[in-house]
Scaffold this motif. Structure first.
Motif, PDB file in Angstrom:
ATOM      1  N   ALA A 165       0.803  -1.047  -0.005  1.00 11.58           N
ATOM      2  CA  ALA A 165      -0.061   0.148   0.010  1.00 11.58           C
ATOM      3  C   ALA A 165       0.818   1.359   0.112  1.00 11.58           C
ATOM      4  CB  ALA A 165      -0.896   0.011   1.111  1.00 11.58           C
ATOM      5  N   SER A 166       1.977   1.075   0.595  1.00 16.29           N
ATOM      6  CA  SER A 166       2.977   2.405   0.584  1.00 16.29           C
ATOM      7  C   SER A 166       3.851   2.485  -0.388  1.00 16.29           C
ATOM      8  CB  SER A 166       3.608   2.377   2.120  1.00 16.29           C
ATOM      9  OG  SER A 166       4.823   1.187   2.106  1.00 16.29           O
ATOM     10  N   ASN A 167       3.828   1.417  -1.357  1.00 19.64           N
ATOM     11  CA  ASN A 167       4.566   1.353  -2.603  1.00 19.64           C
ATOM     12  C   ASN A 167       6.136   0.783  -2.175  1.00 19.64           C
ATOM     13  OD1 ASN A 167       2.686   1.490  -4.436  1.00 19.64           O
ATOM     14  ND2 ASN A 167       3.005   3.837  -4.572  1.00 19.64           N
ATOM     15  N   ASP A 168       6.537   0.233  -0.993  1.00 19.69           N
ATOM     16  CA  ASP A 168       7.553  -0.191  -0.617  1.00 19.69           C
ATOM     17  C   ASP A 168       7.854  -1.258  -1.486  1.00 19.69           C
ATOM     18  OD1 ASP A 168       8.335   2.135   1.116  1.00 19.69           O
ATOM     19  OD2 ASP A 168       7.635   0.856   2.836  1.00 19.69           O
ATOM     20  N   ILE A 169       6.936  -2.123  -1.596  1.00 20.75           N
ATOM     21  CA  ILE A 169       7.077  -3.203  -2.629  1.00 20.75           C
ATOM     22  C   ILE A 169       5.999  -2.801  -3.616  1.00 20.75           C
ATOM     23  CG2 ILE A 169       6.334  -5.626  -2.895  1.00 20.75           C
ATOM     24  CD1 ILE A 169       7.005  -5.995   0.154  1.00 20.75           C
ATOM     25  N   HIS A 170       6.743  -2.618  -4.927  1.00 21.20           N
ATOM     26  CA  HIS A 170       5.758  -2.414  -6.072  1.00 21.20           C
ATOM     27  C   HIS A 170       5.133  -3.672  -6.829  1.00 21.20           C
ATOM     28  CE1 HIS A 170       4.470  -0.289  -9.518  1.00 21.20           C
ATOM     29  NE2 HIS A 170       4.946  -1.046 -10.274  1.00 21.20           N
ATOM     30  N   ALA A 171       5.947  -4.968  -6.749  1.00 19.33           N
ATOM     31  CA  ALA A 171       5.487  -5.960  -7.232  1.00 19.33           C
ATOM     32  C   ALA A 171       6.002  -7.229  -6.547  1.00 19.33           C
ATOM     33  CB  ALA A 171       5.901  -6.243  -8.708  1.00 19.33           C
ATOM     34  N   LEU A 172       5.112  -8.264  -6.283  1.00 25.26           N
ATOM     35  CA  LEU A 172       5.465  -9.421  -5.513  1.00 25.26           C
ATOM     36  C   LEU A 172       4.708 -10.761  -6.436  1.00 25.26           C
ATOM     37  CD1 LEU A 172       6.884 -10.777  -3.251  1.00 25.26           C
ATOM     38  CD2 LEU A 172       4.513 -10.649  -1.962  1.00 25.26           C
ATOM     39  N   ALA A 173       5.744 -11.380  -6.962  1.00 25.26           N
ATOM     40  CA  ALA A 173       5.410 -12.496  -7.871  1.00 25.26           C
ATOM     41  C   ALA A 173       5.606 -13.810  -6.787  1.00 25.26           C
ATOM     42  CB  ALA A 173       6.276 -12.784  -8.806  1.00 25.26           C
ATOM     43  N   LEU A 174       4.636 -14.648  -6.548  1.00 24.51           N
ATOM     44  CA  LEU A 174       4.476 -15.568  -5.657  1.00 24.51           C
ATOM     45  C   LEU A 174       4.478 -17.129  -6.343  1.00 24.51           C
ATOM     46  CD1 LEU A 174       1.755 -14.282  -3.220  1.00 24.51           C
ATOM     47  CD2 LEU A 174       4.153 -14.468  -2.829  1.00 24.51           C
ATOM     48  N   LYS A 175       5.230 -17.964  -5.532  1.00 25.61           N
ATOM     49  CA  LYS A 175       5.127 -19.262  -5.717  1.00 25.61           C
ATOM     50  C   LYS A 175       4.810 -19.829  -4.099  1.00 25.61           C
ATOM     51  CE  LYS A 175       8.077 -19.379  -9.798  1.00 25.61           C
ATOM     52  NZ  LYS A 175       9.201 -20.214 -10.294  1.00 25.61           N
ATOM     53  N   THR A 176       3.569 -20.446  -4.031  1.00 20.32           N
ATOM     54  CA  THR A 176       3.112 -20.923  -2.746  1.00 20.32           C
ATOM     55  C   THR A 176       3.117 -22.422  -2.829  1.00 20.32           C
ATOM     56  OG1 THR A 176       0.846 -20.556  -3.330  1.00 20.32           O
ATOM     57  CG2 THR A 176       2.291 -19.048  -2.093  1.00 20.32           C
ATOM     58  N   TYR A 177       3.438 -23.185  -1.942  1.00 23.95           N
ATOM     59  CA  TYR A 177       3.359 -24.768  -1.621  1.00 23.95           C
ATOM     60  C   TYR A 177       3.065 -25.138  -0.266  1.00 23.95           C
ATOM     61  CZ  TYR A 177       6.299 -24.192  -6.079  1.00 23.95           C
ATOM     62  OH  TYR A 177       6.506 -23.869  -7.225  1.00 23.95           O
ATOM     63  N   THR A 178       2.375 -26.010   0.010  1.00 21.60           N
ATOM     64  CA  THR A 178       2.266 -26.925   1.057  1.00 21.60           C
ATOM     65  C   THR A 178       3.664 -27.474   1.194  1.00 21.60           C
ATOM     66  OG1 THR A 178       1.402 -28.912   0.072  1.00 21.60           O
ATOM     67  CG2 THR A 178      -0.213 -27.240   0.914  1.00 21.60           C
ATOM     68  N   PRO A 179       3.995 -27.927   2.696  1.00 21.92           N
ATOM     69  CA  PRO A 179       5.097 -28.765   2.703  1.00 21.92           C
ATOM     70  C   PRO A 179       5.236 -30.114   1.842  1.00 21.92           C
ATOM     71  CG  PRO A 179       4.272 -27.826   4.855  1.00 21.92           C
ATOM     72  CD  PRO A 179       3.118 -27.625   3.889  1.00 21.92           C
ATOM     73  N   GLU A 180       4.154 -30.669   1.707  1.00 20.00           N
ATOM     74  CA  GLU A 180       4.011 -31.900   0.882  1.00 20.00           C
ATOM     75  C   GLU A 180       4.414 -31.727  -0.476  1.00 20.00           C
ATOM     76  OE1 GLU A 180       1.730 -31.129   3.065  1.00 20.00           O
ATOM     77  OE2 GLU A 180       2.228 -32.352   4.795  1.00 20.00           O
ATOM     78  N   GLU A 181       3.864 -30.602  -1.081  1.00 26.06           N
ATOM     79  CA  GLU A 181       3.875 -30.105  -2.428  1.00 26.06           C
ATOM     80  C   GLU A 181       5.458 -29.838  -2.617  1.00 26.06           C
ATOM     81  OE1 GLU A 181      -0.237 -28.389  -3.592  1.00 26.06           O
ATOM     82  OE2 GLU A 181       1.082 -26.731  -2.749  1.00 26.06           O
ATOM     83  N   TRP A 182       6.197 -29.094  -1.744  1.00 29.40           N
ATOM     84  CA  TRP A 182       7.511 -28.747  -1.787  1.00 29.40           C
ATOM     85  C   TRP A 182       8.284 -29.949  -1.600  1.00 29.40           C
ATOM     86  CZ3 TRP A 182       9.973 -24.989  -3.774  1.00 29.40           C
ATOM     87  CH2 TRP A 182      11.332 -24.605  -3.093  1.00 29.40           C
ATOM     88  N   GLN A 183       8.000 -30.984  -0.989  1.00 32.97           N
ATOM     89  CA  GLN A 183       8.904 -32.219  -0.960  1.00 32.97           C
ATOM     90  C   GLN A 183       8.782 -32.813  -2.252  1.00 32.97           C
ATOM     91  OE1 GLN A 183       7.601 -34.525   2.437  1.00 32.97           O
ATOM     92  NE2 GLN A 183       9.276 -33.785   3.703  1.00 32.97           N
ATOM     93  N   THR A 184       7.648 -32.801  -3.129  1.00 32.95           N
ATOM     94  CA  THR A 184       7.656 -33.599  -4.093  1.00 32.95           C
ATOM     95  C   THR A 184       8.056 -32.704  -5.278  1.00 32.95           C
ATOM     96  OG1 THR A 184       5.316 -34.390  -3.573  1.00 32.95           O
ATOM     97  CG2 THR A 184       5.826 -34.147  -6.036  1.00 32.95           C
ATOM     98  N   ILE A 185       8.236 -31.685  -5.261  1.00 41.12           N
ATOM     99  CA  ILE A 185       9.101 -30.782  -6.228  1.00 41.12           C
ATOM    100  C   ILE A 185      10.358 -31.116  -6.174  1.00 41.12           C
ATOM    101  CG2 ILE A 185       9.741 -28.253  -6.814  1.00 41.12           C
ATOM    102  CD1 ILE A 185       6.657 -27.679  -6.271  1.00 41.12           C
ATOM    103  N   GLN A 186      10.729 -30.841  -4.602  1.00 35.01           N
ATOM    104  CA  GLN A 186      12.335 -31.034  -4.400  1.00 35.01           C
ATOM    105  C   GLN A 186      13.024 -32.488  -4.910  1.00 35.01           C
ATOM    106  OE1 GLN A 186      14.216 -28.365  -3.429  1.00 35.01           O
ATOM    107  NE2 GLN A 186      12.447 -27.400  -4.045  1.00 35.01           N
ATOM    108  N   ALA A 187      11.886 -33.490  -5.062  1.00 29.29           N
ATOM    109  CA  ALA A 187      12.132 -34.869  -5.369  1.00 29.29           C
ATOM    110  C   ALA A 187      12.534 -35.365  -6.741  1.00 29.29           C
ATOM    111  CB  ALA A 187      11.329 -35.815  -4.755  1.00 29.29           C
ATOM    112  N   VAL A 188      11.953 -34.208  -7.456  1.00 31.57           N
ATOM    113  CA  VAL A 188      11.978 -34.462  -9.021  1.00 31.57           C
ATOM    114  C   VAL A 188      13.429 -33.790  -9.474  1.00 31.57           C
ATOM    115  CG1 VAL A 188      11.106 -33.546 -11.070  1.00 31.57           C
ATOM    116  CG2 VAL A 188       9.523 -33.835  -9.343  1.00 31.57           C
TER     117      VAL A 188
END
Length: 85
Positions: free
Chosen positions: A62-85
């Motif tokens: 709101a204060s424009n300290d951050i103009h843009a924030l791209a996100l990638k969000t995962y549950t711990p289980e999803e993250w483990q699956t991604i890391q295993a590949v």
């Protein structure tokens, strides 16, 4: 301007169990990418997951300290699956 550690701290304040990786995409301190892994995302849609993270940085956006924030969000289980590949 805000630094990556501050962005990480804001997210961890709202999602205490989160693992957070922040990357400054432009070097200018206002365009970031965040990878957030949290059990709080369990059972939530991707939009709801992103809303949780954006809620954590709402004041900085709101204060424009951050103009843009791209996100990638995962549950711990999803993250483990991604890391295993």
């Amino acid at each position: 301007m805000i630094n990556p550690d501050q962005v990480q701290a804001m997210i961890k304040t709202h999602l205490p169990d989160a693992e957070v990786q922040i990357q400054d995409l432009t070097g200018g301190g206002d365009h970031y990418q965040a990878v957030v892994v949290s059990s709080a995302f369990q059972g939530k849609t991707l939009v709801q997951q992103h809303q949780l993270v954006y809620g954590a940085v709402k004041a900085a956006m709101a204060s424009n300290d951050i103009h843009a924030l791209a996100l990638k969000t995962y549950t711990p289980e999803e993250w483990q699956t991604i890391q295993a590949v």
